[in-house]
Scaffold this motif. Structure first.
Motif, mmCIF file in Angstrom:
data_model
loop_
_atom_site.group_PDB
_atom_site.id
_atom_site.type_symbol
_atom_site.label_atom_id
_atom_site.label_comp_id
_atom_site.label_asym_id
_atom_site.label_seq_id
_atom_site.Cartn_x
_atom_site.Cartn_y
_atom_site.Cartn_z
ATOM 1 N N SER A 192 36.395 39.493 39.738
ATOM 2 C CA SER A 192 36.340 38.063 40.057
ATOM 3 C C SER A 192 37.251 37.267 39.119
ATOM 4 O O SER A 192 37.765 36.215 39.502
ATOM 5 C CB SER A 192 34.907 37.544 40.027
ATOM 6 N N VAL A 193 37.471 37.779 37.914
ATOM 7 C CA VAL A 193 38.412 37.103 37.012
ATOM 8 C C VAL A 193 39.843 37.273 37.532
ATOM 9 O O VAL A 193 40.637 36.332 37.523
ATOM 10 C CB VAL A 193 38.279 37.659 35.579
ATOM 11 N N GLU A 195 40.596 37.683 40.636
ATOM 12 C CA GLU A 195 40.687 36.835 41.823
ATOM 13 C C GLU A 195 40.918 35.379 41.422
ATOM 14 O O GLU A 195 41.716 34.667 42.051
ATOM 15 C CB GLU A 195 39.406 36.947 42.648
ATOM 16 N N ALA A 196 40.236 34.942 40.355
ATOM 17 C CA ALA A 196 40.437 33.565 39.898
ATOM 18 C C ALA A 196 41.891 33.355 39.490
ATOM 19 O O ALA A 196 42.501 32.347 39.832
ATOM 20 C CB ALA A 196 39.507 33.264 38.729
ATOM 21 N N ALA A 197 42.453 34.330 38.784
ATOM 22 C CA ALA A 197 43.853 34.205 38.376
ATOM 23 C C ALA A 197 44.748 34.089 39.607
ATOM 24 O O ALA A 197 45.675 33.283 39.647
ATOM 25 C CB ALA A 197 44.260 35.411 37.534
ATOM 26 N N GLN A 206 52.100 38.323 36.101
ATOM 27 C CA GLN A 206 51.339 37.441 35.207
ATOM 28 C C GLN A 206 49.896 37.904 35.099
ATOM 29 O O GLN A 206 49.295 37.850 34.021
ATOM 30 C CB GLN A 206 51.388 36.001 35.716
ATOM 31 N N LYS A 210 48.602 38.565 31.485
ATOM 32 C CA LYS A 210 47.723 37.546 30.933
ATOM 33 C C LYS A 210 46.245 37.857 31.132
ATOM 34 O O LYS A 210 45.385 37.247 30.501
ATOM 35 C CB LYS A 210 48.026 36.188 31.580
ATOM 36 N N VAL A 211 45.922 38.732 32.058
ATOM 37 C CA VAL A 211 44.509 38.992 32.335
ATOM 38 C C VAL A 211 44.148 40.463 32.141
ATOM 39 O O VAL A 211 43.308 40.802 31.313
ATOM 40 C CB VAL A 211 44.136 38.554 33.770
ATOM 41 N N PRO A 214 45.138 42.236 28.451
ATOM 42 C CA PRO A 214 44.290 41.766 27.346
ATOM 43 C C PRO A 214 42.836 42.202 27.488
ATOM 44 O O PRO A 214 42.203 42.593 26.514
ATOM 45 C CB PRO A 214 44.401 40.234 27.436
ATOM 46 N N LEU A 215 42.308 42.166 28.706
ATOM 47 C CA LEU A 215 40.908 42.534 28.872
ATOM 48 C C LEU A 215 40.699 44.038 28.757
ATOM 49 O O LEU A 215 39.616 44.496 28.411
ATOM 50 C CB LEU A 215 40.379 42.026 30.219
ATOM 51 N N ARG A 288 34.808 39.104 20.367
ATOM 52 C CA ARG A 288 33.471 38.644 20.025
ATOM 53 C C ARG A 288 32.985 39.295 18.730
ATOM 54 O O ARG A 288 32.314 38.671 17.915
ATOM 55 C CB ARG A 288 32.520 38.982 21.165
ATOM 56 N N HIS A 292 35.290 35.763 17.172
ATOM 57 C CA HIS A 292 36.284 34.936 17.828
ATOM 58 C C HIS A 292 37.286 34.314 16.877
ATOM 59 O O HIS A 292 37.711 33.190 17.036
ATOM 60 C CB HIS A 292 35.632 33.822 18.642
ATOM 61 N N HIS A 294 41.099 34.701 15.284
ATOM 62 C CA HIS A 294 42.338 35.427 15.554
ATOM 63 C C HIS A 294 42.605 36.392 14.414
ATOM 64 O O HIS A 294 42.116 36.201 13.311
ATOM 65 C CB HIS A 294 43.496 34.444 15.699
ATOM 66 N N PHE B 117 34.256 29.052 41.253
ATOM 67 C CA PHE B 117 33.680 30.287 41.787
ATOM 68 C C PHE B 117 32.194 30.393 41.530
ATOM 69 O O PHE B 117 31.681 29.909 40.530
ATOM 70 C CB PHE B 117 34.375 31.493 41.159
ATOM 71 N N MET B 123 37.991 33.350 32.052
ATOM 72 C CA MET B 123 38.623 34.475 31.381
ATOM 73 C C MET B 123 38.073 34.578 29.961
ATOM 74 O O MET B 123 38.291 33.694 29.141
ATOM 75 C CB MET B 123 40.124 34.271 31.367
ATOM 76 N N PHE B 134 45.148 27.187 32.776
ATOM 77 C CA PHE B 134 45.744 28.416 33.311
ATOM 78 C C PHE B 134 46.744 28.156 34.438
ATOM 79 O O PHE B 134 47.844 28.702 34.442
ATOM 80 C CB PHE B 134 44.648 29.360 33.801
#
Ligand SMILES: Nc1ncnc2c1ncn2[C@@H]1O[C@H](COP(=O)(O)OP(=O)(O)OP(=O)(O)O)[C@@H](O)[C@H]1O
Ligand SMILES: [Mg+2]
Lengths: 312, 356
Positions: A192-193, A195-197, A206, A210-211, A214-215, A288, A292, A294, B117, B123, B134
């Motif tokens: 779903s993430v 899909e959001a992108a 991208q 970007k998604v 990294p994940l 996490r 959080h 850097h 959604f 993200m 984004f």
């Protein structure tokens, strides 16, 4: 055998497809075409020699400090202490142990760099395409299960003994987990993430950068950790084709039943393994876990940036 | 109003059949008119959406509601072409979305359409601000511009000061507000909201509905809003579409849906709904002439006077102060009478004659 004719109860004894001689033919072909492989060999050679001379040129104390700082950055204070202790033990094992360890480290680093260059793209592809995954999976299984001695011979035939063959053999053995876990990581990204992108207009490239990557990073780093450990476990076998370093000590000790040498070589490999494991496992902690922050806000770099912030 | 309306979104005959043999199934539907069940048995395909056509005007809030699995999410994903329809076409401001090339489609998604959604889908590795920005980032908008736009969107949903946090440091309600801010950031013409509030507890849901309605009144976005909560649909929607097993069974204003349900399914749906705000005097009054005929000439001087467009709530307020019926007058002329009995039946949701 042949005059006994075909036996239905034991058909395999009378059928000879000639696989062994066929493989031998490939070997002959490889030997007669050695020149073709020369440029590849030279490339590997430069990479390995470059890394090794850099590692050997660094004074042991400077190297130790650098590795401890890297461990502190990646794995926190406790990791740094463990890494420091292991490196000191490694140095104290024998006067020549440090130099041997650096030679081994050079082979491992070269193998791992090449594994990443090959394995990451393959893993991404396998994560994206079911068909490619279906194709690559048995190949990886084969690479991991086939005894190293089987491919040791043809590789040596083609390339000759030495570090280059050692690195190639190590790559064959150590590559699979990186490909597998990269694919797993990409597949494990919440759809779903993704899909959001897509819904916000991201292109496939991208989305990957970007998604998905990294994940998938923690999983990919777990794969990298495995790859490093497997490369290290290959050093004894690689020393059979005249790769120098700690593995060679173990091999020679076996030949002479020299327990002292065996312990130096063996413990040296273990210490190196702990050092590399601590550093790479630390890298794999998720955002996490780090609260959080850097990476530049923690560890030694964090101290320096904090100092700069105070002064300015 | 219907003539002056400009359609921003128009769907024509959308069919979505899931499965490997969806094409053959579609052919069979066209030629033989197979039912959903036949398609499942014969082709092993699932019908997600069945011949859906509707249009949404500029600034309108169009609610789609239906039970779980009725195909709401599948339908809304066709609007920005996250799913390809098996048959049918979607137009946005007159442009055929299904004929667009990849580049144009990405531009449309990034600039014209904001989506919220059901599963929030933030993200986790990006801060609130980077989540919100984004769509600007993928379009290559500069860092400073992004920061400015994101700050504005975050302010709209009252999350100022949280922009450096990560989604897992926020509560569910706050996360969904980030989702809303992300959808609003690019200032899109269209908002697609897929059950944005259904994962939240009732109190927070109420609060977010409020936030959303304020924003939508202010920003005037064309919105498709999915919900399985009729109360929510009535509170928010200008028009409501009821969906059942992939079919849009009725489309109408909240009042039409509640007072004239198209079939038993819709009637069941609206049965528990309070009609106090939806039913008007015009619907339950007896025409004045008929009343006079039945009861004889009336002295209406002491009667409370109401207007035809008053709802039941307002009529009750008038009725409690007196024993007389309520006189309904339009432009000074008496047009009807609402008796106590009719009022009570109206609150029950039944017409007086039928009940009597
Ligand atoms: N990718 C898919 N492949 C096969 N079937 C699907 C797919 N996506 C949805 N469906 C089917 O389509 C139907 C409608 O699903 P959809 O998600 O649109 O329902 P919904 O109305 O959004 O329900 P909910 O309120 O639970 O979100 C379901 O029967 C589902 O099984
Ligand atoms: Mg849904």
């Amino acid at each position: 055998m042949a005059d006994e004719g075909f036996n239905w109860l034991n058909p395999f004894a009378s059928i000879d497809l000639g696989i062994a001689s066929w493989a031998d033919g490939i070997k002959q072909w490889a030997i007669s075409n050695r020149e073709m492989i020369q440029p590849i060999k030279r490339f590997f050679e430069t990479v390995i020699v470059g890394i090794e001379s850099a590692l050997q040129a660094t004074p042991p104390m400077a190297m130790l400090v650098v590795l401890v700082l890297i461990a502190w950055q990646a794995a926190g204070r406790r990791g740094a202490i463990v890494v420091g202790a292991c490196l000191v033990i490694l140095g104290l094992l024998a006067p020549e142990a440090w130099g041997l360890a650096m030679t081994t480290l050079a082979i491992v680093v070269a193998s791992v760099i090449l594994c990443v260059l090959i394995g990451l793209p393959l893993g991404v592809l396998a994560g994206k395409s079911d068909r490619f995954e279906g194709f690559i999976r048995p190949v990886l299984d084969t690479m991991q299960t086939i005894p190293a001695f089987v491919y040791l011979v043809p590789v040596v035939m083609m390339i000759g003994i030495g570090n280059v063959s050692g690195v190639i053999v190590t790559i064959i053995f150590a590559l699979p987990p990186l490909v597998r876990l990269t694919s797993l990581g990409i597949r494990g990204v919440n759809p779903s993430v993704v899909e959001a992108a897509r819904a916000f207009g991201a292109s496939p490239g991208q989305i990957l950068r970007k998604v998905e990557l990294p994940l998938a990073t923690p999983t990919i780093l777990a794969g990298l950790n495995q790859t490093i450990m497997l490369s290290l476990s290959m050093v004894v076998i690689a020393s059979m084709i005249s790769v120098k370093g700690l593995g060679n000590e173990v091999l020679r000790a076996m030949g002479r039943l020299d327990a002292g040498k065996a312990i130096v070589g063996g413990l040296g490999i273990v210490m190196l393994a702990i050092v590399l494991d601590r550093i790479t496992q630390g890298l794999g902690r998720s955002g996490r876990d780090r609260g959080h922050r850097h990476w530049w806000e923690t560890g030694p770099v964090g101290l320096i940036t904090a100092m700069f912030k105070k002064t300015t | 109003m219907a003539d002056a309306r400009e359609d921003v979104i128009r769907c024509e005959g959308i069919w979505k059949i899931f499965g490997d043999r969806s094409r053959q199934a579609m052919e069979a539907v066209r030629s033989k008119g197979l039912s959903k069940k036949d398609i499942r048995e014969e082709f092993d395909c699932v019908v997600g959406v069945q011949d859906a056509s509707f249009s949404v005007g500029r600034g309108e809030i169009f609610c789609i509601m239906g039970l779980s699995g009725s195909g709401k999410s599948t339908l809304i994903r066709h609007i920005n072409r996250l799913i390809e329809p098996t048959s049918g076409t979607v137009f946005i401001e007159g442009q055929n979305v299904n004929a667009m090339n990849a580049e144009t489609l990405r531009k449309l998604r990034a600039e014209k359409i904001g989506m919220v959604f059901q599963a929030m889908a933030l993200m986790p590795h990006r801060t609130v601000r980077d989540n919100v920005a984004f769509s600007l980032e993928v379009r290559g908008v500069s860092e400073t511009e992004r920061a400015k736009v994101a700050a504005k969107a975050i302010d709209m949903v009252d999350l100022t000061g949280w922009d450096r946090k990560y989604p897992d440091e926020l509560s569910g309600g706050m996360q969904q507000r980030v989702g809303l801010a992300r959808a609003l950031a690019a200032d899109p013409t269209i908002l697609l909201m897929d059950e944005p509030f259904s994962a939240l507890d009732p109190l927070i849901r109420r609060q977010l509905q409020g936030t959303f309605m304020e924003l939508s009144a202010e920003l005037h976005k064309t919105t498709i809003f999915i919900t399985h909560d009729l109360d929510e649909a009535i509170r928010i929607g200008d028009r409501i579409a009821i969906m059942k097993d992939g079919v849009l069974v009725q489309i109408g204003t909240p009042e039409e849906i509640v007072t004239q349900p198209a079939d038993d399914y819709v009637a069941d749906f609206v049965a528990g709904i309070s009609k106090l705000d939806l039913v008007t005097a015009a619907r339950i009054m007896q025409p004045f002439a008929a009343y006079v005929q039945a009861q004889g000439p009336q002295e209406t001087g002491g009667w409370p006077v109401g207007k035809p467009e008053m709802n039941l709530n307002e009529l009750v307020d008038l009725a409690v102060g007196t024993d007389h019926p309520i006189l309904i007058a339009a432009e000074g002329q008496p047009v009807g009478v609402v008796t106590k009995r009719a009022l009570l039946r109206g609150i029950q949701g039944r017409d007086e004659e039928r009940a009597a």
